[in-house]
Scaffold this motif. Structure first.
Motif, PDB file in Angstrom:
ATOM      1  N   ARG A  33       0.803  -1.222   0.000  1.00  0.00           N
ATOM      2  CA  ARG A  33       0.000   0.000   0.000  1.00  0.00           C
ATOM      3  C   ARG A  33       0.838   1.276   0.000  1.00  0.00           C
ATOM      4  O   ARG A  33       0.300   2.372   0.112  1.00  0.00           O
ATOM      5  CB  ARG A  33      -0.992   0.010   1.173  1.00  0.00           C
ATOM      6  CG  ARG A  33      -1.985  -1.130   1.103  1.00  0.00           C
ATOM      7  CD  ARG A  33      -2.975  -1.122   2.259  1.00  0.00           C
ATOM      8  NE  ARG A  33      -3.925  -2.211   2.129  1.00  0.00           N
ATOM      9  CZ  ARG A  33      -3.684  -3.464   2.540  1.00  0.00           C
ATOM     10  NH1 ARG A  33      -2.528  -3.756   3.116  1.00  0.00           N
ATOM     11  NH2 ARG A  33      -4.582  -4.411   2.376  1.00  0.00           N
ATOM     12  N   HIS A  71      -3.899   1.142  -4.347  1.00  0.00           N
ATOM     13  CA  HIS A  71      -4.714   2.258  -3.870  1.00  0.00           C
ATOM     14  C   HIS A  71      -5.811   2.533  -4.891  1.00  0.00           C
ATOM     15  O   HIS A  71      -5.626   2.332  -6.088  1.00  0.00           O
ATOM     16  CB  HIS A  71      -3.838   3.503  -3.701  1.00  0.00           C
ATOM     17  CG  HIS A  71      -4.431   4.569  -2.828  1.00  0.00           C
ATOM     18  ND1 HIS A  71      -5.453   5.397  -3.248  1.00  0.00           N
ATOM     19  CD2 HIS A  71      -4.151   4.934  -1.560  1.00  0.00           C
ATOM     20  CE1 HIS A  71      -5.761   6.234  -2.277  1.00  0.00           C
ATOM     21  NE2 HIS A  71      -4.990   5.974  -1.229  1.00  0.00           N
ATOM     22  N   GLU A  75      -5.492   9.966  -7.278  1.00  0.00           N
ATOM     23  CA  GLU A  75      -6.007   9.169  -6.169  1.00  0.00           C
ATOM     24  C   GLU A  75      -6.816  10.052  -5.237  1.00  0.00           C
ATOM     25  O   GLU A  75      -6.428  11.214  -4.991  1.00  0.00           O
ATOM     26  CB  GLU A  75      -4.869   8.517  -5.388  1.00  0.00           C
ATOM     27  CG  GLU A  75      -4.060   7.530  -6.209  1.00  0.00           C
ATOM     28  CD  GLU A  75      -2.919   6.906  -5.414  1.00  0.00           C
ATOM     29  OE1 GLU A  75      -2.270   5.978  -5.954  1.00  0.00           O
ATOM     30  OE2 GLU A  75      -2.678   7.344  -4.268  1.00  0.00           O
TER      31      GLU A  75
END
Length: 396
Positions: free
Chosen positions: A29, A356, A376
């Motif tokens: 992550r 993500h 994002e």
């Protein structure tokens, strides 16, 4: 004596797996950048508006909240910035788990609610919105999937009031070519056609533009040759490079605690037996894995063709993460984290990876200035920067 050797071996193996698991957790992550120069955080609102922007959103099929879903909030910001100069491409797996059933009932109602969660946002976009189909839209690739994809096609075309909002039409393999602005060309292909079980439409009887697989590649080759001097966005569902599950990469946890796939609390150590399934997927593959013969054959033929050209941005979903591979003058994307995230391995041929939610955009400013960016949803503050990765892929 044999028992003690076996016990020592088992304990050593467990310790090795534990060490690998802890190491893997350190970077899971976290974004990976092969070149730190690509890590240029920025706010979408601060960027110069491009001549045209292409948003590439894959696998949004689990979105249920039109107003508050972080991907849709971010997409609305992109839509507001680009308006009619933005094209939104949905890269397949639009409705989880099995697309839009061609019959009434609870599953149909649930599927309609999920797709409407997206369409309520995308209807407001002033530019083009184009959906592709993925394996889940074909009833997870089952033999009756053709009816499912036709049902989804008609539903989306009706809601968006646009005949060309679902391509290629009628489950055909493609290719379909659409100019966006001078110097920027969009080509769409249906990669699920190549791995689909059951009926796979082709030829005039199904309103398809090609009669054979060979003709498909001839048409695609001709299109790429015609636009050799343009920036080409080639949109599909299945990636050609991936450091994630469909590319044969698994987590240490999947090898050591395989039962957690059935239930997240089943931490039963099976350090050897647990590796059977991941190894199978890496070297033999399910229908949707790169190792499967059908997928492998398609990938080999596409790469042989694409390696003859440059300035092609091949965009796909399928794996639930963000990945970028610059290879032999072309650019290969995995943009499949529209509603889910999953493990992705860092390094290898990848220049950027991140487990993500998000999506890639291609910002076209001029024939010699094209930027690739990964957007994002901010996770901490509402005014945080949305762009985590950016690289000029055309121009010095």
């Amino acid at each position: 004596m044999v028992y003690h050797y076996f016990l020592y071996f088992f304990i050593s193996l467990c310790l090795c797996f534990l060490a690998a698991y802890l190491l893997e957790r350190r970077y899971r992550r976290r974004p990976y950048f092969k070149l730190q120069a690509d890590h240029c955080p920025a706010s979408l609102s601060d960027l110069e508006k491009p001549v045209h922007s292409v948003a590439l959103l894959g696998d949004p099929g689990s979105i249920t909240d039109s107003e508050n879903d972080p991907i849709l909030v971010l997409m609305r910001k992109w839509m507001e910035k680009n308006g009619p100069d933005g094209t939104l491409i949905i890269l397949g797996d639009n409705i989880y788990p099995t697309g839009l059933p061609p019959f009434s009932g609870f599953k149909r109602e649930q599927a309609e609610r999920r797709i409407m969660a997206q369409l309520n946002t995308f209807k407001k976009h002033q530019g083009q919105v184009i959906y592709l189909s993925g394996n889940h839209d074909w009833n997870k690739g089952r033999s009756n999937g053709y009816q499912y994809v036709l049902e989804q096609q008609e539903f989306i075309r009706k809601e968006l009031n646009n005949t060309h909002s679902y391509l290629p039409l009628d489950g055909c393999p493609g290719p379909v070519s659409r100019p966006l602005v001078p110097g920027l060309q969009l080509i769409i292909i249906n990669t699920q056609w190549w791995v689909q079980r059951g009926l796979r439409p082709i030829g005039k009887n199904y309103n398809c533009t090609v009669e054979t697989e060979e003709q498909f590649f001839q048409e695609l080759s001709l299109l790429l040759e015609q636009h050799r001097n343009d920036c080409v966005v080639l949109a599909a569902h299945h990636p050609l490079f991936s450091n994630a599950q469909h590319g044969g990469h698994s987590t240490v946890k999947q090898h050591f605690f395989p039962l957690t796939a059935a239930h997240k609390k089943l931490y039963v150590p099976l350090p050897v037996a647990g590796s059977v399934y991941p190894v199978y997927r890496k070297f033999f593959g399910a229908y949707e894995d790169m190792a499967h013969p059908r997928y492998r054959r398609l990938r080999k033929k596409l790469l042989r063709l694409l390696h003859q050209h440059k300035n092609i941005i091949y965009a796909a979903g399928h794996d639930h993460n963000l990945q970028y591979f610059p290879i032999r003058g072309n650019h290969y994307l995995v943009s499949g984290s529209g509603s889910k995230t999953a493990f992705v391995k860092k390094g290898g041929k990848a220049a950027f990876t991140h487990e993500h939610k998000g999506f890639f955009v291609v910002d076209y400013y001029a024939p010699n200035e094209v930027w690739l960016r990964a957007l994002e949803p901010p996770t901490l503050l509402s005014h945080a920067q949305e762009i985590i990765f950016q690289r000029k892929v055309l121009g010095s």
